[in-house]
Design an enzyme around this catalytic site. Structure first.
Site, PDB file in Angstrom:
ATOM      1  N   LYS A 142       0.880  -1.184   0.000  1.00 46.61           N
ATOM      2  CA  LYS A 142       0.000   0.000   0.000  1.00 46.61           C
ATOM      3  C   LYS A 142       0.911   1.226   0.000  1.00 46.61           C
ATOM      4  O   LYS A 142       1.975   1.202   0.622  1.00 46.61           O
ATOM      5  CB  LYS A 142      -0.905   0.019   1.243  1.00 46.61           C
ATOM      6  CG  LYS A 142      -1.849  -1.194   1.349  1.00 46.61           C
ATOM      7  CD  LYS A 142      -3.073  -1.058   0.475  1.00 46.61           C
ATOM      8  CE  LYS A 142      -3.966  -2.281   0.649  1.00 46.61           C
ATOM      9  NZ  LYS A 142      -5.146  -2.280  -0.205  1.00 46.61           N
ATOM     10  N   LYS A 168       1.988  -9.174  -1.512  1.00 43.73           N
ATOM     11  CA  LYS A 168       1.382  -9.195  -2.853  1.00 43.73           C
ATOM     12  C   LYS A 168       1.201  -7.776  -3.382  1.00 43.73           C
ATOM     13  O   LYS A 168       1.096  -6.812  -2.609  1.00 43.73           O
ATOM     14  CB  LYS A 168       0.042  -9.923  -2.835  1.00 43.73           C
ATOM     15  CG  LYS A 168      -1.003  -9.262  -1.984  1.00 43.73           C
ATOM     16  CD  LYS A 168      -2.333 -10.011  -1.972  1.00 43.73           C
ATOM     17  CE  LYS A 168      -3.131  -9.731  -3.198  1.00 43.73           C
ATOM     18  NZ  LYS A 168      -3.668  -8.355  -3.289  1.00 43.73           N
ATOM     19  N   ASP A 170      -1.256  -5.035  -5.057  1.00 45.79           N
ATOM     20  CA  ASP A 170      -2.688  -4.834  -4.928  1.00 45.79           C
ATOM     21  C   ASP A 170      -3.346  -5.152  -6.271  1.00 45.79           C
ATOM     22  O   ASP A 170      -2.676  -5.224  -7.301  1.00 45.79           O
ATOM     23  CB  ASP A 170      -3.003  -3.411  -4.472  1.00 45.79           C
ATOM     24  CG  ASP A 170      -4.093  -3.436  -3.410  1.00 45.79           C
ATOM     25  OD1 ASP A 170      -4.088  -2.595  -2.508  1.00 45.79           O
ATOM     26  OD2 ASP A 170      -4.951  -4.334  -3.483  1.00 45.79           O
ATOM     27  N   GLU A 171      -4.668  -5.305  -6.225  1.00 44.48           N
ATOM     28  CA  GLU A 171      -5.336  -5.846  -7.423  1.00 44.48           C
ATOM     29  C   GLU A 171      -5.330  -4.891  -8.615  1.00 44.48           C
ATOM     30  O   GLU A 171      -5.566  -5.325  -9.744  1.00 44.48           O
ATOM     31  CB  GLU A 171      -6.780  -6.261  -7.091  1.00 44.48           C
ATOM     32  CG  GLU A 171      -7.763  -5.144  -6.845  1.00 44.48           C
ATOM     33  CD  GLU A 171      -7.644  -4.533  -5.468  1.00 44.48           C
ATOM     34  OE1 GLU A 171      -6.911  -5.076  -4.615  1.00 44.48           O
ATOM     35  OE2 GLU A 171      -8.278  -3.492  -5.248  1.00 44.48           O
ATOM     36  N   HIS A 259      -6.900 -13.304  -6.915  1.00 50.20           N
ATOM     37  CA  HIS A 259      -7.716 -12.237  -6.330  1.00 50.20           C
ATOM     38  C   HIS A 259      -9.083 -12.270  -7.008  1.00 50.20           C
ATOM     39  O   HIS A 259      -9.194 -12.672  -8.162  1.00 50.20           O
ATOM     40  CB  HIS A 259      -7.022 -10.878  -6.544  1.00 50.20           C
ATOM     41  CG  HIS A 259      -7.536  -9.794  -5.650  1.00 50.20           C
ATOM     42  ND1 HIS A 259      -8.749  -9.185  -5.848  1.00 50.20           N
ATOM     43  CD2 HIS A 259      -7.007  -9.235  -4.534  1.00 50.20           C
ATOM     44  CE1 HIS A 259      -8.942  -8.274  -4.892  1.00 50.20           C
ATOM     45  NE2 HIS A 259      -7.914  -8.281  -4.081  1.00 50.20           N
ATOM     46  N   LYS A 299     -13.594  -5.543   6.381  1.00 48.61           N
ATOM     47  CA  LYS A 299     -14.370  -4.390   5.887  1.00 48.61           C
ATOM     48  C   LYS A 299     -15.390  -4.779   4.812  1.00 48.61           C
ATOM     49  O   LYS A 299     -16.283  -4.000   4.480  1.00 48.61           O
ATOM     50  CB  LYS A 299     -13.432  -3.329   5.328  1.00 48.61           C
ATOM     51  CG  LYS A 299     -12.755  -3.734   4.021  1.00 48.61           C
ATOM     52  CD  LYS A 299     -11.712  -2.699   3.569  1.00 48.61           C
ATOM     53  CE  LYS A 299     -11.044  -3.102   2.264  1.00 48.61           C
ATOM     54  NZ  LYS A 299      -9.922  -2.241   1.893  1.00 48.61           N
TER      55      LYS A 299
HETATM   56  C1  CAP Z   1      -7.241  -5.322   1.338  1.00 51.38           C
HETATM   57  C2  CAP Z   1      -7.286  -5.306  -0.175  1.00 51.38           C
HETATM   58  C3  CAP Z   1      -7.920  -6.529  -0.784  1.00 51.38           C
HETATM   59  C4  CAP Z   1      -9.258  -6.875  -0.231  1.00 51.38           C
HETATM   60  C5  CAP Z   1     -10.096  -7.598  -1.265  1.00 51.38           C
HETATM   61  C6  CAP Z   1      -8.019  -4.086  -0.684  1.00 51.38           C
HETATM   62  O1  CAP Z   1      -6.606  -4.165   1.764  1.00 51.38           O
HETATM   63  O2  CAP Z   1      -5.981  -5.233  -0.704  1.00 51.38           O
HETATM   64  O3  CAP Z   1      -7.975  -6.289  -2.180  1.00 51.38           O
HETATM   65  O4  CAP Z   1      -9.029  -7.733   0.809  1.00 51.38           O
HETATM   66  O5  CAP Z   1     -11.237  -8.074  -0.643  1.00 51.38           O
HETATM   67  O6  CAP Z   1      -7.566  -3.584  -1.710  1.00 51.38           O
HETATM   68  O7  CAP Z   1      -9.027  -3.737  -0.078  1.00 51.38           O
HETATM   69  P1  CAP Z   1      -6.787  -3.744   3.309  1.00 51.38           P
HETATM   70  P2  CAP Z   1     -11.499  -9.672  -0.597  1.00 51.38           P
HETATM   71  O8  CAP Z   1      -6.147  -4.813   4.153  1.00 51.38           O
HETATM   72  O9  CAP Z   1      -6.065  -2.421   3.449  1.00 51.38           O
HETATM   73  O10 CAP Z   1      -8.253  -3.634   3.558  1.00 51.38           O
HETATM   74  O11 CAP Z   1     -10.277 -10.228   0.054  1.00 51.38           O
HETATM   75  O12 CAP Z   1     -12.754  -9.769   0.228  1.00 51.38           O
HETATM   76  O13 CAP Z   1     -11.677 -10.124  -1.995  1.00 51.38           O
HETATM   77 MG    MG Z   2      -6.544  -4.917  -2.718  1.00 46.34          MG
END
Ligand code: CAP
Ligand code: MG
Length: 402
Positions: A142, A168, A170-171, A259, A299
């Site tokens: 992040k 990892k 991020d997406e 993801h 969240k």
């Molecule tokens: C979490 C995260 C993930 C989410 C995806 C985000 O970051 O990197 O992509 O977990 O949700 O971008 O929100 P935080 P899921 O730890 O800062 O929230 O795993 O439910 O698919």
């Molecule tokens: Mg993410």
């Protein structure tokens, strides 16, 4: 039985009987359409071999649940996009239905494919946790996007110093000009090599290779040659067949972190769309080694009982396919680790982005706090108690609570 059975929830439009509605789904997805047709006649009677069958319709909440058997022969074995065109195709738009949600699929061995190269045990071997079988701890770099390769590697170095198992992308981070993938990969792998040298800990880095179907295999092969020890794919935006192409490619000899971004458009509405269960089962078929399936206390709005049964669906015996490592992520921080472990057990990757990089003492302390929270949970010690003698955890609980 070689046939595939799909389970749907649906609400029929007023004036439409549930029997008519379920039969409409069944016909639309197999040999029928909205009216009778002259092309099905005496000489083509044989097409009825490929009819589906409604196995039952029962009232459920404010709608109905129906199970439909689709004959094996209407599927092209291994062609997962085509599977989806059958089980999750036109039916969603049928005018006779108010709403319809694909809840689950029972996939026969003949259609299941070969699954993941590594699976949970393979990833655990890489992380040295095949004996302890403790949860894996991961983080997401992040901010989500924006860092240059050098600063990305700095975050990775600080996270790895804390002793976690997985870092990892991020997406939404792929190969943008502000952080070219191969510059980022080289810099991060150098950082992880440094940490391995300093601490002996091997850390996996899932570089996000999500891109067009015409490029993704070549990109992933190049990343592995350049030293990647894990790759990541956004399965719903890149496609199930992208994951399948990577998992079945012998050159790509590293685990695949899957993801599920965009899943909320499908999974969130309890009356219409596609539940996470069928998505998760198909990810297992196409060869994902790890898959985001939701967090109990994070969240995102996942329902604990659905997440627990989705995780069971990708870890229980399923022919000879390897179990997939469930990833609990999204809004997690050290104060939520105990709830995740008590709800999801130990066969899980606990991933935190903000909950690590937002620690008052920085990223390394954030990782240490997550590990302390895990240790406390595994020893059944309340986090607040453990925090009395573990500073990093104390500071995390002070900032975010439980
Ligand atoms: C979490 C995260 C993930 C989410 C995806 C985000 O970051 O990197 O992509 O977990 O949700 O971008 O929100 P935080 P899921 O730890 O800062 O929230 O795993 O439910 O698919
Ligand atoms: Mg993410």
């Amino acid at each position: 039985m070689k046939d595939l059975t799909a389970t749907y929830f649906f609400k029929a439009k007023s004036g439409v009987t549930p029997e008519f509605a379920s039969q409409a789904i069944c016909e639309e997805q197999t040999t029928g359409t909205w009216t009778d047709i002259s092309t099905v006649n005496q000489s083509t009677e044989y097409v009825h071999t490929y009819d589906g069958e409604v196995l039952g319709v029962e009232p459920f909440n404010d709608g109905f649940i129906t199970r439909i058997r689709y004959p094996y022969e209407i599927f092209e074995p291994g062609n997962v996009p085509q599977y989806l065109s059958v089980i999750a195709g036109n039916l969603f738009g049928l005018g006779k239905l108010e709403a319809v949600r694909l809840l689950d699929i029972d996939i026969p061995k003949e259609l299941a494919g070969s699954g993941a190269k590594f699976g949970i045990d393979g990833v655990r071997k890489l992380g040295g946790t095949e004996k302890s079988r403790r949860p894996h701890i991961g983080t997401i770099i992040k901010p989500k996007v924006g860092l240059n390769p050098k600063d990305t590697a700095k975050v990775a170095y600080e996270a790895a110093l804390g002793g976690l198992d997985l870092i990892k992308d991020d997406e939404t981070l792929t190969n943008q000009s502000f952080c070219p993938l191969f510059e980022r990969l080289d810099a991060v792998m150098d950082s992880l090599d440094k940490v391995k040298h300093e601490t002996g800990k091997k850390v996996l880095y899932a570089v996000n290779v999500t891109c067009g179907g015409d490029k993704i295999v070549e990109l992933a092969e190049k990343a592995v040659r350049a030293g990647a020890n894990m790759i990541m794919v956004d399965v719903l935006t890149a496609g199930f067949s992208a994951v399948q192409a990577l998992a079945s490619n012998p050159q790509i000899s590293v685990p695949i972190h899957v993801h599920r971004t965009m899943h909320g458009a499908l999974t969130r509405n309890q009356s219409h769309g596609i539940a996470m269960r069928p998505i998760a089962k198909l990810v297992r078929c196409v060869g994902g080694d790890q898959l985001h399936t939701g967090s109990i206390s994070g969240k995102m709005g996942g329902k604990a009982d659905e997440i627990i049964s989705d995780n069971r669906a990708i870890t229980e015996n399923f022919f000879d396919l390897k179990p997939v490592f469930p990833v609990s992520s999204g809004g997690l921080h050290p104060g939520k680790v105990a709830a995740e472990i008590s709800g999801l057990g130990r066969e899980v990757v606990l991933q935190a982005g903000g909950g690590i990089h937002g620690h008052p003492k920085g990223t390394t302390a954030g990782v240490i706090a997550m590990i302390q929270a895990m240790d406390a949970a595994l020893e059944n010690i309340p986090a607040a108690e453990y925090a009395k003698t573990h500073e990093e955890l104390r500071l995390a609980l002070e900032k975010w609570g439980n």
